[in-house]
Design a protein around this motif. Structure first.
Motif, PDB file in Angstrom:
ATOM      1  N   UNK A   1      -9.889  -8.366   1.775  1.00  0.00           N
ATOM      2  CA  UNK A   1      -9.947  -8.743   3.631  1.00  0.00           C
ATOM      3  C   UNK A   1     -10.149  -7.716   4.849  1.00  0.00           C
ATOM      4  N   UNK A   2     -10.194  -6.728   4.181  1.00  0.00           N
ATOM      5  CA  UNK A   2     -10.326  -4.863   4.349  1.00  0.00           C
ATOM      6  C   UNK A   2     -11.843  -4.234   4.522  1.00  0.00           C
ATOM      7  N   UNK A   3     -12.633  -4.722   3.528  1.00  0.00           N
ATOM      8  CA  UNK A   3     -13.781  -4.034   2.516  1.00  0.00           C
ATOM      9  C   UNK A   3     -13.468  -3.495   1.987  1.00  0.00           C
ATOM     10  N   UNK A   4     -11.910  -2.341   1.922  1.00  0.00           N
ATOM     11  CA  UNK A   4     -11.175  -1.295   1.058  1.00  0.00           C
ATOM     12  C   UNK A   4     -11.032  -1.445   0.290  1.00  0.00           C
ATOM     13  N   UNK A   5     -10.405  -0.716  -0.680  1.00  0.00           N
ATOM     14  CA  UNK A   5     -10.726  -1.484  -2.140  1.00  0.00           C
ATOM     15  C   UNK A   5      -9.132   0.352  -2.370  1.00  0.00           C
ATOM     16  N   UNK A   6      -7.260  -0.089  -1.796  1.00  0.00           N
ATOM     17  CA  UNK A   6      -6.779   0.837  -1.897  1.00  0.00           C
ATOM     18  C   UNK A   6      -6.486   2.004  -3.502  1.00  0.00           C
ATOM     19  N   UNK A   7      -7.529   1.059  -4.578  1.00  0.00           N
ATOM     20  CA  UNK A   7      -7.811   2.023  -5.994  1.00  0.00           C
ATOM     21  C   UNK A   7      -8.954   3.305  -5.912  1.00  0.00           C
ATOM     22  N   UNK A   8      -9.686   2.710  -4.799  1.00  0.00           N
ATOM     23  CA  UNK A   8     -10.546   4.067  -5.106  1.00  0.00           C
ATOM     24  C   UNK A   8     -10.033   5.129  -4.043  1.00  0.00           C
ATOM     25  N   UNK A   9     -10.596   6.618  -4.388  1.00  0.00           N
ATOM     26  CA  UNK A   9      -9.952   7.716  -3.391  1.00  0.00           C
ATOM     27  C   UNK A   9     -10.658   7.348  -2.261  1.00  0.00           C
ATOM     28  N   UNK A  10     -11.544   7.296  -1.958  1.00  0.00           N
ATOM     29  CA  UNK A  10     -12.855   7.354  -0.205  1.00  0.00           C
ATOM     30  C   UNK A  10     -12.005   6.280  -0.122  1.00  0.00           C
TER      31      UNK A  10
ATOM     32  N   UNK B   1       0.663  -1.006   0.100  1.00  0.00           N
ATOM     33  CA  UNK B   1      -0.201   0.037  -0.409  1.00  0.00           C
ATOM     34  C   UNK B   1       1.373   0.995  -0.325  1.00  0.00           C
ATOM     35  N   UNK B   2       1.853   1.551   0.818  1.00  0.00           N
ATOM     36  CA  UNK B   2       3.004   2.605   0.941  1.00  0.00           C
ATOM     37  C   UNK B   2       3.261   2.967   0.104  1.00  0.00           C
ATOM     38  N   UNK B   3       4.110   1.872  -1.484  1.00  0.00           N
ATOM     39  CA  UNK B   3       4.871   1.521  -2.445  1.00  0.00           C
ATOM     40  C   UNK B   3       3.446   1.966  -3.255  1.00  0.00           C
TER      41      UNK B   3
ATOM     42  N   UNK C   1      -8.704   5.387   0.110  1.00  0.00           N
ATOM     43  CA  UNK C   1      -7.332   5.204   0.394  1.00  0.00           C
ATOM     44  C   UNK C   1      -7.254   5.434   1.911  1.00  0.00           C
ATOM     45  N   UNK C   2      -7.792   7.092   2.223  1.00  0.00           N
ATOM     46  CA  UNK C   2      -7.513   7.146   2.661  1.00  0.00           C
ATOM     47  C   UNK C   2      -7.975   6.294   4.622  1.00  0.00           C
ATOM     48  N   UNK C   3      -9.235   5.892   4.340  1.00  0.00           N
ATOM     49  CA  UNK C   3      -9.445   4.879   5.218  1.00  0.00           C
ATOM     50  C   UNK C   3      -8.374   4.161   5.771  1.00  0.00           C
ATOM     51  N   UNK C   4      -7.284   3.505   4.395  1.00  0.00           N
ATOM     52  CA  UNK C   4      -6.186   2.426   4.630  1.00  0.00           C
ATOM     53  C   UNK C   4      -5.319   2.948   5.132  1.00  0.00           C
ATOM     54  N   UNK C   5      -5.621   4.029   4.125  1.00  0.00           N
ATOM     55  CA  UNK C   5      -3.549   4.823   5.241  1.00  0.00           C
ATOM     56  C   UNK C   5      -3.953   5.268   6.272  1.00  0.00           C
ATOM     57  N   UNK C   6      -4.925   5.613   6.982  1.00  0.00           N
ATOM     58  CA  UNK C   6      -5.330   6.099   9.008  1.00  0.00           C
ATOM     59  C   UNK C   6      -4.790   4.014   9.166  1.00  0.00           C
ATOM     60  N   UNK C   7      -5.479   3.294   8.260  1.00  0.00           N
ATOM     61  CA  UNK C   7      -5.160   2.016  10.123  1.00  0.00           C
ATOM     62  C   UNK C   7      -3.571   1.316   9.850  1.00  0.00           C
ATOM     63  N   UNK C   8      -3.121   1.793   8.535  1.00  0.00           N
ATOM     64  CA  UNK C   8      -1.588   1.227   7.990  1.00  0.00           C
ATOM     65  C   UNK C   8      -0.883   2.091   9.658  1.00  0.00           C
TER      66      UNK C   8
END
Length: 377
Positions: free
Chosen positions: A352-361, A318-320, A363-370
C-alpha cells in the motif's frame, strides 16, 4: 446566607433518620421550604415568625397555637451569628424537647459544610476558567492574567511546567470514561497535586492538564508515578504523559502546554514509554518544524492508497513492531495474532505504501508518516 431548598430537604431527611420525628425547615420569611411531611412544604408558619422575631426557641403546645403550626419545638438556625432559618420538630413537648439543641447544632454544622463545599466549587470553577484562558486564549493580556492570578492566589511568574495526560483503552483508542470513573480519576490527579496550592489541573476533553510548580524533576516524576499507580487500580487501560519545558510567565506556560501535547502525542504513537519530555524528543523535534503543506504532501505520498481506518489499523501494528525492535514473535503476541498473519499484514503495508516496515531505511519513512498523521488528527 440563603439555604437552598435542596440542601434544607436533605438536612431534614437526615435528621429524621436519627430521631424518627417529622422535621421542618423554615426560611427567614417563615415559609416551610423543606419537610419530611411533604404536604406542608410551601406553607406559612407563625411559630417560625415568632422564633425569628424573638431570636429564641419556641415550644408549641398544640396545633394551630400559631398560624400554620403544629405542636412541637422550633429553634433558630445560625450561620456566622445571623439567623438563616428555623428548624422545627413536630411532636409532643416531652418527646421532642430533648432533641432540640442536638438537631439545631447538627443543622448548623450541615449548613456550614454545604457552604464550604459551595465555596470550594466556586473557587474551583474560577480556577478552571482562569486556566482555560491561560492555556487556550491567544489574546489574553499579561497584566490582566497576573491580576486575576493574584486574586486566586496563583503565581504565574514562578517556574512551572505543563504536564498533559491521556488515557487509552485496551485497544489503544482514546478512552470513553463513564462519569463515575472520570470523577474518580480526576480525584486521583487532584489528590496528588493539591498538596501545593500552586499546582493546577483542568480537564479538556480526554486530556488531563496539570500546571505544576517546579521543585525538581524527581518530584514531578514522583507525582506522575503515583498517579499512574493509582489510576491502574481502577482503570484497565493505558495512561501516557507528555511534559513541556519550564515556563516563567503566561506566554511560556502556553508554549509549555503546546510542547507537552506534542510530547504526549509522540508517547502515544511510540507506545514504548508512558512518559516523554518535550526536551528529550528526537524525531519529534524535527517533525515539529515541518509546515502543514509539507506534511500534507508527505502523507499523500506515503498513504495515498490507504483509507483512514486502514491507516489507524496499520499504525497500531507498526508502533507495536517498533516497540519490540522488529520482533515478529513479540509483536504478534501483544497483538494476539498469529505471526503468519502479522507477516501478511506487514506485506500488505509494503504494497500500500511502497515502504517495508522490516527494512531499516523504510522504517524511518513510515515512522515520520505515522507521527505526522497522528499529529494531524
Amino acid at each position: 446566607m440563603n439555604v437552598s431548598k435542596g440542601v434544607a430537604q436533605s438536612i431534614v431527611e437526615e435528621m429524621k433518620k436519627i430521631i424518627n420525628q417529622d422535621i421542618n425547615y423554615f426560611d427567614t420569611n417563615s415559609t416551610i421550604i423543606a419537610s419530611t411531611d411533604k404536604s406542608r412544604i410551601g406553607q406559612y408558619h407563625g411559630g417560625a415568625k415568632k422564633v425569628i422575631e424573638r431570636n429564641n426557641d419556641l415550644i408549641i403546645r398544640y396545633d394551630e397555637q400559631y398560624e400554620g403550626a403544629k405542636k412541637g419545638i422550633n429553634l433558630p438556625v445560625y450561620f456566622e451569628n445571623e439567623i438563616v432559618g428555623v428548624i422545627g420538630i413536630t411532636g409532643d413537648k416531652e418527646e421532642v424537647e430533648k432533641y432540640g439543641q442536638i438537631i439545631q447544632r447538627m443543622t448548623e454544622i450541615l449548613i456550614r459544610e454545604e457552604y464550604i463545599k459551595e465555596q470550594e466549587s466556586i473557587e474551583r470553577e474560577s480556577k478552571r476558567q482562569f486556566i482555560e484562558e491561560l492555556l487556550f486564549r491567544s489574546n489574553s493580556d499579561e497584566k490582566t492574567l497576573l491580576l486575576r492570578g493574584e486574586l486566586l492566589n496563583i503565581k504565574i511568574s514562578i517556574p512551572r511546567v505543563v504536564v498533559v495526560a491521556r488515557l487509552l483503552d485496551v485497544d489503544d483508542r482514546e478512552a470513553l470514561l463513564t462519569p463515575n470513573v472520570n470523577k474518580s480519576i480526576l480525584k486521583i490527579f487532584r489528590n496528588n497535586i493539591d498538596k501545593d496550592l500552586q499546582n493546577l489541573i483542568v480537564q479538556n476533553s480526554t486530556d488531563f492538564i496539570m500546571i505544576l510548580k517546579i521543585i525538581s524533576q524527581s518530584n514531578i516524576e514522583r507525582i506522575i508515578n503515583n498517579i499512574m499507580e493509582n489510576v491502574k487500580r481502577i482503570y484497565d487501560g493505558k495512561i501516557f504523559f507528555g511534559i513541556g519545558d519550564i515556563s516563567n510567565n503566561s506566554k511560556e506556560i502556553k508554549k509549555s502546554y503546546i510542547e507537552a501535547k506534542k510530547a504526549l502525542d509522540l508517547a502515544v504513537i511510540y507506545n514504548r514509554s508512558n512518559l516523554i519530555y518535550y526536551k528529550n524528543m528526537d524525531i519529534g523535534l524535527l517533525i515539529d518544524d515541518i509546515t502543514k503543506e509539507s506534511s500534507d504532501k508527505y502523507l499523500s505520498k506515503v498513504f495515498n492508497q490507504m483509507e483512514t481506518d486502514q491507516i489507524d489499523e496499520y499504525m497500531l501494528i507498526f508502533s507495536t513492531l517498533v516497540k519490540h525492535n522488529g520482533s515478529i514473535n513479540k509483536t504478534s503476541d501483544e497483538l494476539f495474532i498469529h505471526k503468519n498473519t502479522l507477516q501478511y499484514r506487514l506485506n500488505k503495508l509494503r504494497e500500500l505504501t511502497g515502504y517495508d516496515p522490516r527494512v531499516l531505511s523504510d522504517i524511518a519513512v513510515l515512522q515520520i508518516a505515522f507521527i505526522l498523521y497522528k499529529l494531524k488528527k
